[in-house]
Design a protein around this motif. Sequence first.
Motif, PDB file in Angstrom:
ATOM      1  N   UNK A   1       2.152   3.781  -5.277  1.00 53.84           N
ATOM      2  CA  UNK A   1       1.032   4.503  -5.880  1.00 53.84           C
ATOM      3  C   UNK A   1       0.851   4.080  -7.329  1.00 53.84           C
TER       4      UNK A   1
ATOM      5  N   UNK B   1      -2.765   5.670  -3.629  1.00 57.68           N
ATOM      6  CA  UNK B   1      -2.251   4.388  -3.167  1.00 57.68           C
ATOM      7  C   UNK B   1      -3.404   3.402  -2.997  1.00 57.68           C
TER       8      UNK B   1
ATOM      9  N   UNK C   1       0.799  -1.239   0.000  1.00 55.61           N
ATOM     10  CA  UNK C   1       0.000   0.000   0.000  1.00 55.61           C
ATOM     11  C   UNK C   1       0.829   1.286   0.000  1.00 55.61           C
ATOM     12  N   UNK C   2       2.127   1.170   0.147  1.00 49.40           N
ATOM     13  CA  UNK C   2       2.949   2.387   0.112  1.00 49.40           C
ATOM     14  C   UNK C   2       3.319   2.772  -1.318  1.00 49.40           C
TER      15      UNK C   2
END
Lengths: 209, 248
Positions: free
Chosen positions: B79, B86, B76-77
Amino acid sequence: MTHTLHRRGTDESLKNDYVLLVTAASGINHVGSLDKLRKVLEVIWEVGPANVGSQHLGTILQGYSLEEIKAALNEVPRIRCAFSSKEKVREIIRRLKELDLGISVTVEGPTTDIVEMSNEMEIKPHSVNLSLDIWGKKEDLPSEEILEFVTMCGHGLVSQYLVKEVTEDVKNGKKTPEKAAVEIGIPCVCGIYNPDRAIELLQKYVPQK
Amino acid sequence: MLVDQEKCIGCGVCVPYCPAAAISVVDEKASIDQEACLECGNCFRNDVVPCPTEAFYEKPGIYEEPRGIRRFFSDPTTTHSVTKVPGRGTEEVKTNDVTGRICRGEIGVAVELGRPCLGTSMTEFEKMTTALAAIGVVFEEANPLTQLLIDKKKGIIDPKYKNEKLVSAIVEFSAPIERLTKIMETIKEAAKSLDTVFSLDLICCFEADGTLPVLPVLQNMGIKPRVNSKVNLGLGRPYKIIRQPQEV
């Protein structure tokens, strides 16, 4: 998309578990929203969250400060945090309504309580994302007790194996529930994991002598 | 991810952090099963895994296709280049008061394959997309997963991604509320052939009187929403809840 939604647990366990999301809409109202969201972070801090984070940096559980989290917000800023009391959520909703920033505010928690609090403040909720549960090969899932911890990180970064190991450490007296609750939540980089609820769960599943 | 064998001291502290159980310690060195690794980045984050020698590093070319999709969907970090946000899907209900992606009279559906815990392969994803495409579902353009479909009308995924595995991936679409029953029946049927699980979401706008028109439909189908949900309070601007006829 769905990551704060599917927190598992009994009604009792979920009644004081809330996630607040404040999000600028990319391409619509994100320009100029950075300072507004930094202001929101300050207000959240005053009310007293259980966790706050930024997936571009990390969370307070990982040791980052509010100032570092504020500085890490990017050009399409988003705030993710957890609260452990309905009263605090009521207060943060009241203050966000008062600020009137025009940025989307979403609250995850018991639906009836959120709607009731909104009505009290003459807020008409726009829409809801309902959780229709887990489907498919459920026989391969770990126990519901494990799921209560792992689903507090919606991105699936809290591993079931970490929960099992840390719970065992609590059982064997190697760790306190407080320390274990933080350790389990550190992989959740957004800040929606609720360590206060995790302590309650550990105390429930691993009764202290 | 990879482990620098020179740095690793074989302490095993990293092992339980891997949600895919891909790390093991063999001959006093940690190693990662590359087939099982979902590239979520947990082990690589020094502020997450307390690796005393910081032995984990990113595999060269990790952001390139096809394996790169593991990274973008699992970590999730990162994009996405498609959505500019994200995460694995769109902002759905989180900004729905401003985007008006789902307006009154419509539903938004998200089928998050692999969640919780089990992860998913792209082959499982295709089982769901082909079933939904067959009843005329139009997949959300802003969802990064939709961009991996080589035939959006049939729900067929580009074959080059078929061997890739992810922490989770979201099939996302909107439809007129009248189609809810058919869509749920299709999802229920497709679930029988899956080798993983999925979490199911349903977005709906509140009517002016505060009611949710999907609730009686779900009740008729024997589907009960869980007690907790995600409520958009409607504080965003510009505010949108009615779709204008020319937009349909």
